[in-house]
Design a protein around this motif. Structure first.
Motif, PDB file in Angstrom:
ATOM      1  N   GLU A 223       4.350  10.362   7.072  1.00 37.01           N
ATOM      2  CA  GLU A 223       5.441  11.304   7.288  1.00 37.01           C
ATOM      3  C   GLU A 223       6.337  11.579   6.368  1.00 37.01           C
ATOM      4  O   GLU A 223       7.109  12.551   5.815  1.00 37.01           O
ATOM      5  N   VAL A 224       6.684  10.609   5.512  1.00 38.69           N
ATOM      6  CA  VAL A 224       7.705  10.699   4.454  1.00 38.69           C
ATOM      7  C   VAL A 224       7.078  10.510   3.078  1.00 38.69           C
ATOM      8  O   VAL A 224       6.650   9.479   2.875  1.00 38.69           O
ATOM      9  N   GLN A 225       7.451  11.301   2.093  1.00 38.76           N
ATOM     10  CA  GLN A 225       6.921  10.981   0.918  1.00 38.76           C
ATOM     11  C   GLN A 225       7.924  10.103   0.205  1.00 38.76           C
ATOM     12  O   GLN A 225       8.921  10.463  -0.021  1.00 38.76           O
ATOM     13  N   THR A 226       7.333   9.113  -0.291  1.00 40.61           N
ATOM     14  CA  THR A 226       8.278   8.137  -1.007  1.00 40.61           C
ATOM     15  C   THR A 226       7.824   7.572  -2.474  1.00 40.61           C
ATOM     16  O   THR A 226       6.559   7.346  -2.449  1.00 40.61           O
ATOM     17  N   GLU A 227       8.672   7.537  -3.339  1.00 42.09           N
ATOM     18  CA  GLU A 227       8.292   6.662  -4.497  1.00 42.09           C
ATOM     19  C   GLU A 227       8.685   5.279  -4.616  1.00 42.09           C
ATOM     20  O   GLU A 227       8.125   4.814  -5.690  1.00 42.09           O
ATOM     21  N   ALA A 228       9.102   4.985  -3.480  1.00 40.95           N
ATOM     22  CA  ALA A 228       9.629   3.562  -3.654  1.00 40.95           C
ATOM     23  C   ALA A 228       8.202   2.745  -3.336  1.00 40.95           C
ATOM     24  O   ALA A 228       7.173   2.922  -2.713  1.00 40.95           O
ATOM     25  N   SER A 229       8.248   1.519  -4.123  1.00 45.01           N
ATOM     26  CA  SER A 229       7.128   0.642  -4.030  1.00 45.01           C
ATOM     27  C   SER A 229       7.379  -0.243  -2.351  1.00 45.01           C
ATOM     28  O   SER A 229       8.314  -0.469  -1.880  1.00 45.01           O
ATOM     29  N   VAL A 230       6.255  -0.460  -2.031  1.00 46.20           N
ATOM     30  CA  VAL A 230       6.253  -1.217  -0.563  1.00 46.20           C
ATOM     31  C   VAL A 230       5.497  -2.623  -0.843  1.00 46.20           C
ATOM     32  O   VAL A 230       4.558  -2.599  -1.194  1.00 46.20           O
TER      33      VAL A 230
END
Length: 253
Positions: free
Chosen positions: A69-76
């Motif tokens: 749902e959310v485009q994120t550049e954060a590492s997970v």
């Protein structure tokens, strides 16, 4: 390091928060979220964190739905009691996969892995940036002269003789070594692009300065810098706080 935790078990979330904060006092836990829905809402409404720790099975579904749902550049970094989701985890921006109960050394290894990953990306980006700057300097022909229309005259001015550029009430003026001032038809952004960045620096939204006319640099209020120039300009020349490091590096070049 700005971090969020997505975990529906309150006790587990608090333990993870405490462990992370004990690893490094520069780790800031910006939010602890407990569901897919609350995580989506937070990520859409806030600045993206650098790193996300996320459980996989949450009370209202699998956390993979968040990253669809959310485009994120954060590492997970996924944290779960089950290992059957490992492949799907690494398809969702994951850099690591921790099995519960999480041990401190495992957590530390994951954080260090993220920092190595981040350092590698920054190093690669800097190399590309440096290469692009060299190419730009080789290929760009910076303006050597300006033609100024002033009182029915057209006056040629050598760019190297321009002490500074100043914006006053929306109008752009250039100041020459003889302390003369002339209005020009260019914007300050256009002049910034025309001038050689080795010679000129935009110290704030109002001023561009020629390095040859800088006499002195002083510390100023709120970690800014005050610049004295060879001839007086219409107001104090203050280097904005966010440009201080870049300016000092430019002066040393």
């Amino acid at each position: 390091m700005r971090v969020i935790i997505i975990e529906d078990e309150l006790r587990t979330a608090q333990q993870l928060k405490k462990m992370l904060e004990s690893l490094d006092n520069e780790i800031i836990i910006e939010a602890v979220l407990h569901s897919v829905a609350s995580a989506i809402e937070w990520l859409k409404g806030n600045e993206m964190p650098e790193l996300i720790f996320s459980d996989i099975q949450l009370s209202d579904g699998l956390s993979f739905e968040i990253f669809k749902e959310v485009q994120t550049e954060a590492s997970v970094i996924f944290c779960t009691a089950f290992d059957e989701y490992a492949i799907r985890a690494f398809e969702s921006n994951s850099i690591d996969y921790l099995l519960k109960p999480i041990e401190e050394d495992m957590l530390q290894n994951s954080v260090e892995k993220y920092l190595r990953f981040k350092e590698h990306l920054l190093s690669s980006a800097q190399q590309v940036n440096n290469r692009n700057k060299v190419i730009q300097q080789m290929d760009t022909s910076y303006k050597q002269n300006l033609l100024v229309h002033y009182r029915e005259k057209i006056i040629p001015i050598r760019v190297i003789d321009i002490q500074g550029v100043y914006v006053l009430n929306g109008a752009v003026h250039v100041y020459t070594s003889g302390a003369a001032s002339y209005p020009v038809q260019y914007t300050i952004e256009q002049l910034e692009a025309m001038f050689n960045p080795q010679q000129f620096f935009r110290v704030n939204r109002k001023f561009i300065l020629n390095r040859d006319f800088i006499v002195n640099i002083e510390h100023y209020f709120n970690r800014k810098l005050f610049i004295t120039t060879k001839s007086e300009l219409p107001e104090k020349v203050i280097v904005s706080k966010i440009k201080v490091q870049a300016f000092l590096k430019w002066v040393e070049q």
